[in-house]
Design a protein around this motif. Structure first.
Motif, mmCIF file in Angstrom:
data_model
loop_
_atom_site.group_PDB
_atom_site.id
_atom_site.type_symbol
_atom_site.label_atom_id
_atom_site.label_comp_id
_atom_site.label_asym_id
_atom_site.label_seq_id
_atom_site.Cartn_x
_atom_site.Cartn_y
_atom_site.Cartn_z
ATOM 1 N N GLU A 297 57.671 18.318 63.171
ATOM 2 C CA GLU A 297 56.481 17.913 64.128
ATOM 3 C C GLU A 297 57.195 18.068 65.525
ATOM 4 N N SER B 254 57.634 21.639 66.127
ATOM 5 C CA SER B 254 56.485 22.719 66.275
ATOM 6 C C SER B 254 55.664 22.405 67.502
ATOM 7 N N THR B 255 55.850 21.116 68.102
ATOM 8 C CA THR B 255 55.012 20.938 69.244
ATOM 9 C C THR B 255 55.858 20.966 70.618
ATOM 10 N N ARG B 256 56.998 21.626 70.321
ATOM 11 C CA ARG B 256 58.156 22.116 71.552
ATOM 12 C C ARG B 256 57.929 20.731 72.678
ATOM 13 N N LEU C 259 56.785 30.347 78.658
ATOM 14 C CA LEU C 259 55.566 29.854 78.176
ATOM 15 C C LEU C 259 54.507 29.967 79.641
ATOM 16 N N GLN D 178 51.381 32.269 79.623
ATOM 17 C CA GLN D 178 49.878 31.655 79.607
ATOM 18 C C GLN D 178 49.980 30.867 80.826
ATOM 19 N N HIS E 298 49.573 26.515 81.969
ATOM 20 C CA HIS E 298 50.745 25.827 82.509
ATOM 21 C C HIS E 298 50.789 25.708 84.176
ATOM 22 N N GLU F 106 47.374 16.509 72.829
ATOM 23 C CA GLU F 106 48.236 16.640 71.432
ATOM 24 C C GLU F 106 47.781 18.080 70.920
ATOM 25 N N THR F 107 47.020 19.007 71.554
ATOM 26 C CA THR F 107 46.887 20.350 70.847
ATOM 27 C C THR F 107 47.807 21.214 71.776
ATOM 28 N N ASP F 108 47.703 22.416 71.023
ATOM 29 C CA ASP F 108 48.522 23.553 71.626
ATOM 30 C C ASP F 108 47.810 23.981 72.945
ATOM 31 N N ALA G 2 48.768 21.499 76.270
ATOM 32 C CA ALA G 2 50.047 21.262 76.106
ATOM 33 C C ALA G 2 50.313 21.003 77.721
ATOM 34 N N ARG H 67 57.534 17.491 76.979
ATOM 35 C CA ARG H 67 56.047 17.449 76.444
ATOM 36 C C ARG H 67 55.591 16.300 77.076
#
Length: 779
Positions: free
Chosen positions: A21, A24-26, A37, A41, A45, A142-144, A147, A275
């Motif tokens: 986890e 995956s959550t970087r 990133l 996107q 960000h 908590e979702t991608d 972030a 994060r």
């Protein structure tokens, strides 16, 4: 038999899951990884707090719902499905849309420049509204797509560095194999400085180059995905363009840049991007400020702290300051000033400049903020502030976006509150059928005001002057018109509902305790609150030995509640036209609610006895509408039996019209079609709800049938009472068929023979009480 799993194996499994986890959550990145990133996107960000909050609303989506003024969007965020649906906001769609539109305005202009103040009477769900928003933000982070990132400064261990200061290319840099200290273990770090202000990594990009960089990356991202509307309409905010590091981060950044002789890449070596998860419990980006007597932020020196002793002299030798307080904790998210106007004005007047400039001057530093300011206020406090401190109010008014949150005016919606929230509390206590609906209806009627007939068309003035609180509540809930109106009057009344729902009134004033008290100038600004009525419901369930709550017991508690006018000043309003504000007695809202319950119970009993067939009425009426349409247009209609074209059945139409309206005139049919058209204007893309549009006609159709069946129902009720008393013998035995009907009806009312239909169920105790009251009043 399986071997028991050892504790060590379980711990290893937990550790593996957490590690997966974490990756995956970087959660931890170097600056270079975060920059990648950003390039991929930029619209994710480079968001400010307002853009982030608006994206949160969009993430959960929306759906259309109908309110009295027409169709409106409901944001699914407030359904709280991400949290199991608990604590969801019931209703308040206009407030939801006003809040979203204010956020959208902030996004368009590129900055937050107002405080979003939810105002309404006490207990109108203002707190529930903002709490739902905060919970959604917490989940979204908590979702991608949600972030968020912050950064810390990392300084490697001196013992591992050449030259003793730890900067420059040497054995240390080659040992880590990368130009970053972000992934070092704890044993290799002398100091790590986090930032309580949660500055985004975007601020580490020099302002002079930032605008061109963002514009270039946005264009590149749009070229890669031209269908993404978020990229096409993305507005680079002032925060993203000109936002700067906090005082401490700026001094560290500049000191490192001097040490490295302007080599920005080596400064970035010391950046560890992390994060950021929003949290109410840990006050990370989500803070509720209760009324208090202290400041919301302060600054203090930190240079002497142990954490700074290991820093290189060029960094640690400066005077550095830290900040703390509600504003600091809330940065990058949402701050909610609960009951803002209960605080002394001097304790929040700094918001005049804070909302305008996004900055707050503290003792030692200027605190830059990227936060959405929200708050709540009781209407009474707002009215008092506006009246008694008009100068200060005018100064603050330009910095406020006032969002009304009135009491609910649709009792269909409000009953969900009692069904969902009170049911969990009253475990082991049975809530009889109709209790939530009748409680909601009574509450809504206390909030309604007589319409100002002079503001409407001459055709409607006489109708509105006769309109009572129950009539108005039914109009708002179902679009149901009162009995006795002509088709023309009914059509005009339905067309006027949106205007009625948004009508403003003269300020309601009551005189109590030697002074005048203002109650508000809109519907829903006073009356019984959901909070009050939940207490009434709980009181009805709290008597010793109580196993159920019935409508008669509910009314007993309501009358106790009505005796407390001293603490509920709206109860002192003088009676208005047609029974508005009349709480008890003949023609009162309490009498109307009681009769409504009797009618609902009567319908329930008749339905259980098989004497109600709503589908039959509807089928006949639909057939009648088809014949009328062809008759008005003077067209022939297709006969599915013979396969031929024939004239509409005049005898059939006249027979039904005689029951629906004995005084039906020559324009009755055209008026009926116009009434359907008027309903369709506020209900586009919906099938006509004939039972609601023509409630008066359906009532007469049912009433005509009821009169024929009254004796049957009376005998059935009496026999059911005997069976509930375990009296198998009847003084006046029923015919075998009627006996069978009574027994089956009893089983249905107690929850049997549902056939998969979800219905409210009686217990023997609640049904006995209902039948006794119904027998006394109607049979």
């Amino acid at each position: 038999m399986d071997e028991p799993v050892s504790a060590k194996t379980r711990i290893e499994a937990l550790a593996a899951a957490v590690a997966q986890e974490f990756e995956s959550t970087r959660r931890v990145l170097s600056f270079e990884e975060w920059f990648e990133l950003l390039c991929n996107q930029p619209h994710v960000h480079a968001r400010n707090a307002a853009q982030y909050l608006r994206d949160c609303f969009e993430f959960y989506g929306r759906r259309d719902v109908r309110i009295p003024s027409g169709k409106v969007a409901r944001f699914k965020l407030f359904d709280c499905e991400f949290d199991g649906g608990s604590g969801r906001l019931v209703g308040q769609e206009p407030a939801q849309n006003a809040f979203y539109e204010a956020l959208d305005s902030f996004v368009r202009i590129g900055r937050v420049n107002k405080l979003l103040l939810l105002h309404g009477p006490n207990g109108s769900a203002k707190t529930t509204f903002l709490d739902a928003v905060m919970r959604a933000l917490e989940n979204y982070s908590e979702t991608d797509g949600g972030a968020l990132y912050r950064f810390s400064w990392v300084f490697p261990s001196k013992s591992s560095k050449s030259g003793g200061i730890g900067f420059g290319s040497g054995p240390w840099s080659s040992a880590i194999g990368e130009a970053t200290f972000a992934k070092l273990g704890a044993e290799a770090i002398d100091a790590k400085l986090s930032d309580e202000n949660k500055d985004p990594p975007l601020y580490l990009i020099p302002v002079a180059e930032r605008a061109a960089l963002l514009q270039s990356q946005l264009q590149g991202a749009q070229a890669r995905d031209p269908k993404d509307a978020r990229l096409e309409h993305f507005v680079v905010s002032e925060t993203a363009l000109r936002g700067d590091l906090s005082q401490r981060n700026r001094r560290i950044f500049d000191a490192l840049l001097n040490i490295y002789q302007g080599d920005l890449r080596k400064v970035y070596q010391h950046v560890q991007v992390e994060r950021l998860f929003l949290s109410r419990q840990y006050r990370s980006g989500l803070v509720t400020v209760e009324p208090k007597q202290t400041a919301d932020a302060r600054s203090f020196p930190v240079t002497g702290d142990r954490a700074y002793a290991s820093l290189p002299p060029a960094v640690g030798g400066q005077v550095l300051f830290a900040c703390q307080g509600d504003l600091v904790d809330a940065n990058r998210g949402l701050i909610n000033f609960s009951d803002l106007l209960k605080r002394p004005y001097e304790h929040y007047k700094y918001l005049l400049t804070a909302t305008e400039s996004g900055q707050v001057a503290l003792e030692h530093v200027v605190l830059a903020l990227d936060v959405v300011f929200g708050g709540s206020a009781n209407d009474l406090n707002l009215l008092e502030f506006r009246a008694l401190r008009s100068g200060e109010y005018q100064s603050l008014r330009g910095r406020l976006e006032l969002i009304p949150v009135p009491y609910l005016l649709d009792y269909r919606v409000e009953r969900k509150v009692y069904q969902e929230q009170v049911g969990d509390v009253l475990r082991g206590i049975h809530i009889a059928p109709h209790v939530p609906r009748i409680l909601a209806l009574w509450g809504v009627m206390t909030r309604l005001r007589p319409p100002n007939a002079a503001e409407y068309s001459p055709k409607l003035q006489a109708v509105l002057s006769r309109l009572g609180p129950l009539d108005k509540a039914d109009l708002y809930a179902y679009g149901r018109v009162p009995a006795g109106l002509t088709s023309d009057e009914a059509r005009e009344l339905l067309l006027a509902v949106p205007q009625m729902h948004q009508e403003r009134f003269p300020q309601a004033v009551v005189r109590a305790e030697g002074a005048e008290h203002l109650l508000g100038d809109y519907e829903g600004s006073f009356g019984a609150s959901v909070r009050d009525l939940k207490r009434v419901l709980l009181a009805a369930a709290s008597e010793p030995g109580t196993t159920c709550v019935t409508v008669p017991r509910l009314f007993k508690e309501l009358r106790k509640f009505m005796g407390d006018a001293l603490n509920h000043r709206w109860m002192l309003l003088p009676k208005a036209a047609s029974g508005f504000h009349l709480l008890d007695g003949e023609g009162s809202i309490t009498a109307a609610a009681w009769n409504y319950w009797l009618s609902a119970s009567d319908w329930e009993v008749r339905e259980a006895m098989g004497l109600v067939d709503e589908a039959r009425y509807l089928e006949v009426f639909k057939k009648y509408v088809v014949h009328v349409k062809h008759a008005v247009k003077r067209e022939k209609m297709f006969d599915p039996v013979t396969g031929n074209l024939r004239d509409p059945d005049e005898k059939f139409m006249q027979g039904l019209e005689k029951t629906m309206d004995p005084k039906a005139g020559p324009h009755f049919r055209t008026d009926l079609l116009s009434r359907i058209g008027a309903w369709a204007l506020s209900h586009p893309d919906e099938e006509p709800a004939y039972a609601e549009i023509f409630a008066d006609y359906f009532y007469r159709l049912r009433d005509d049938y009821y009169r024929q069946q009254k004796g049957v129902v009376a005998r059935g009720i009496q026999r059911m009472l005997e069976l509930l008393a375990d009296d198998r013998r009847a003084d006046n035995p029923l015919a075998p068929q009627e006996e069978q009907v009574a027994r089956r009806a009893l089983e249905i009312l107690l929850g049997g023979h549902d056939g998969g239909i979800k219905r409210e169920r009686h217990t023997r105790e609640t049904l006995r009480e209902t039948l006794v009251q119904l027998s006394k009043a109607r049979y």
